[in-house]
Design a protein around this motif. Structure first.
Motif, PDB file in Angstrom:
ATOM      1  N   ARG A   1       0.832  -1.198   0.000  1.00  0.00           N
ATOM      2  CA  ARG A   1       0.000   0.000   0.000  1.00  0.00           C
ATOM      3  C   ARG A   1       0.870   1.252   0.000  1.00  0.00           C
ATOM      4  N   MET A   2       0.215   2.390  -0.188  1.00  0.00           N
ATOM      5  CA  MET A   2       0.934   3.646  -0.414  1.00  0.00           C
ATOM      6  C   MET A   2       1.873   4.022   0.731  1.00  0.00           C
TER       7      MET A   2
ATOM      8  N   GLN B   1       3.765  10.670  -0.117  1.00  0.00           N
ATOM      9  CA  GLN B   1       2.541  10.169  -0.728  1.00  0.00           C
ATOM     10  C   GLN B   1       1.966  11.181  -1.711  1.00  0.00           C
TER      11      GLN B   1
ATOM     12  N   ARG C   1       1.223  10.482  -5.713  1.00  0.00           N
ATOM     13  CA  ARG C   1      -0.041  10.758  -6.413  1.00  0.00           C
ATOM     14  C   ARG C   1       0.217  11.618  -7.642  1.00  0.00           C
TER      15      ARG C   1
ATOM     16  N   ARG D   1      -5.574  -0.648  -8.527  1.00  0.00           N
ATOM     17  CA  ARG D   1      -6.574  -0.107  -7.603  1.00  0.00           C
ATOM     18  C   ARG D   1      -7.404  -1.253  -7.060  1.00  0.00           C
ATOM     19  N   ARG D   2      -7.467  -1.329  -5.765  1.00  0.00           N
ATOM     20  CA  ARG D   2      -8.304  -2.323  -5.094  1.00  0.00           C
ATOM     21  C   ARG D   2      -9.763  -1.882  -5.194  1.00  0.00           C
TER      22      ARG D   2
ATOM     23  N   ASN E   1     -11.704  -1.217  -2.925  1.00  0.00           N
ATOM     24  CA  ASN E   1     -11.952  -0.161  -1.939  1.00  0.00           C
ATOM     25  C   ASN E   1     -11.294   1.163  -2.332  1.00  0.00           C
TER      26      ASN E   1
ATOM     27  N   TYR F   1      -8.049   1.720  -2.691  1.00  0.00           N
ATOM     28  CA  TYR F   1      -6.662   1.813  -2.256  1.00  0.00           C
ATOM     29  C   TYR F   1      -5.721   1.455  -3.403  1.00  0.00           C
ATOM     30  N   ARG F   2      -4.594   2.149  -3.436  1.00  0.00           N
ATOM     31  CA  ARG F   2      -3.564   1.852  -4.432  1.00  0.00           C
ATOM     32  C   ARG F   2      -2.732   0.672  -3.935  1.00  0.00           C
ATOM     33  N   GLU F   3      -2.348  -0.159  -4.865  1.00  0.00           N
ATOM     34  CA  GLU F   3      -1.497  -1.306  -4.553  1.00  0.00           C
ATOM     35  C   GLU F   3      -0.287  -1.256  -5.491  1.00  0.00           C
TER      36      GLU F   3
END
Length: 137
Positions: free
Chosen positions: A2-3, A14, A18, A30-31, A33, A35-37
């Motif tokens: 994760r980020m 962070q 972005r 992108r998950r 939810n 969230y970035r992976e």
């Protein structure tokens, strides 16, 4: 990863990550939810981006060049000689900027060298000149 972890691993904030994503330099998964992976190879990509930024390239140029670069673990290198004209163009741009800065420094050195010290009254003389320019005589 994760980020937050990715930021720690790369040493890049962070917010800047972005920005890199907005510029198309990295594309994390992108998950559901939102969230970035990030993948392990993204760490090397960000290091490459940082190296190219340090070399004076802007993000638009990096976006063009990055897909054609290979990372040997130590440095980035063009994957084909067809990139050399673009890299040489960037080098020429930097050379011109350096020459311009050196000319500005030389001009400033000339002004500094021509400044005559009038002694203790210098500050009073400068204040009087400044006041006269502003109409406060």
């Amino acid at each position: 990863m994760r980020m937050g972890e990715f930021s720690r691993r790369t040493g890049v904030s962070q917010r800047l990550l972005r920005y890199y994503e907005e510029q198309g330099l990295i594309t994390p998964l992108r998950r559901p939810n939102g969230y970035r992976e990030y993948a392990e190879e993204d760490v090397a990509t960000v290091r490459g981006i940082r190296m190219l930024l340090a070399a004076g390239l802007n993000t638009a140029t990096i976006a063009e060049l990055l897909p054609c670069m290979v990372n040997d673990g130590q440095t980035l290198a063009p994957s084909c000689s067809g990139m050399l004209p673009d890299l040489n163009r960037e080098r020429e741009r930097i050379d011109e900027a350096v020459a311009s800065l050196l000319a500005a420094r030389d001009a400033l050195d000339t002004i500094i060298g021509a400044t005559v010290s009038a002694g203790v009254d210098d500050l009073e003389a400068c204040d009087a000149i400044g006041a006269a320019r502003l109409g406060f005589s």
